[in-house]
Design a protein around this motif. Structure first.
Motif, PDB file in Angstrom:
ATOM      1  N   LEU A  70      -5.760  -1.148  -1.260  1.00 42.61           N
ATOM      2  CA  LEU A  70      -5.665  -2.310  -2.134  1.00 42.61           C
ATOM      3  C   LEU A  70      -7.060  -2.794  -2.528  1.00 42.61           C
ATOM      4  N   ILE A  94      -1.660   2.460  -3.553  1.00 40.20           N
ATOM      5  CA  ILE A  94      -1.389   2.264  -2.122  1.00 40.20           C
ATOM      6  C   ILE A  94      -0.509   3.399  -1.599  1.00 40.20           C
ATOM      7  N   ALA A 134       0.958  -4.645  -0.289  1.00 40.43           N
ATOM      8  CA  ALA A 134       0.372  -3.592   0.550  1.00 40.43           C
ATOM      9  C   ALA A 134       1.088  -3.523   1.895  1.00 40.43           C
ATOM     10  N   ALA A 148      -3.212   0.846   3.872  1.00 41.10           N
ATOM     11  CA  ALA A 148      -2.713   0.222   2.649  1.00 41.10           C
ATOM     12  C   ALA A 148      -3.636  -0.902   2.182  1.00 41.10           C
ATOM     13  N   ARG A 149      -4.118  -1.695   3.103  1.00 38.15           N
ATOM     14  CA  ARG A 149      -5.018  -2.790   2.716  1.00 38.15           C
ATOM     15  C   ARG A 149      -6.349  -2.258   2.205  1.00 38.15           C
TER      16      ARG A 149
END
Length: 135
Positions: A52, A73, A24, A48-49
């Protein structure tokens, strides 16, 4: 609403998240380098996290998770860029003069040049589309 996860499912999810956290961060960093002056790296890492965490639960057992997670992502980052980031760079001079609010009349256009080139309709359509409120 989904049923709560069992403790073993939570441990498996957490392990998968920790295993793919560098993925990520790498995808977010690549996007941050690509759109450097327009977006902060930390913002993209956060998006992105979050993507995820949301997509780990949808991974199928027995299949490699990385390609699926990379797609999820990347898609979340593209949605973030589309919805939150201004991809047309405005000259600094206009920002400093305070002539650049987010409205369509912010940048003075030479309409005569656009009329002759045939781009006026395209620009007006794009500006109207960008100014529609998102639900």
């Amino acid at each position: 609403m989904a049923a709560p996860l069992s403790p073993s499912a939570l441990r498996a999810r957490d392990a998968l998240v920790l295993q793919h956290l560098p993925l990520a961060d790498a995808v977010a960093s690549a996007a941050a380098r690509r759109f450097f002056p327009l977006v902060e790296r930390e913002d993209l890492i956060q998006v992105a996290r979050e993507a995820l965490l949301r997509s780990v639960l949808r991974c199928k057992a027995g299949e490699p998770a990385e390609p699926y997670l990379r797609r999820c992502i990347s898609g979340a980052l593209q949605h973030h860029l589309r919805d939150r980031v201004r991809l047309v760079r405005i000259p600094r001079r206009l920002h400093e003069q305070g002539q650049c609010p987010l409205g369509p009349k912010a940048i003075p256009l030479d309409l005569e040049v656009f009329d002759r080139s045939g781009l006026f309709g395209v620009v007006v359509h794009a500006v109207n589309h960008l100014n529609k409120p998102r639900l």
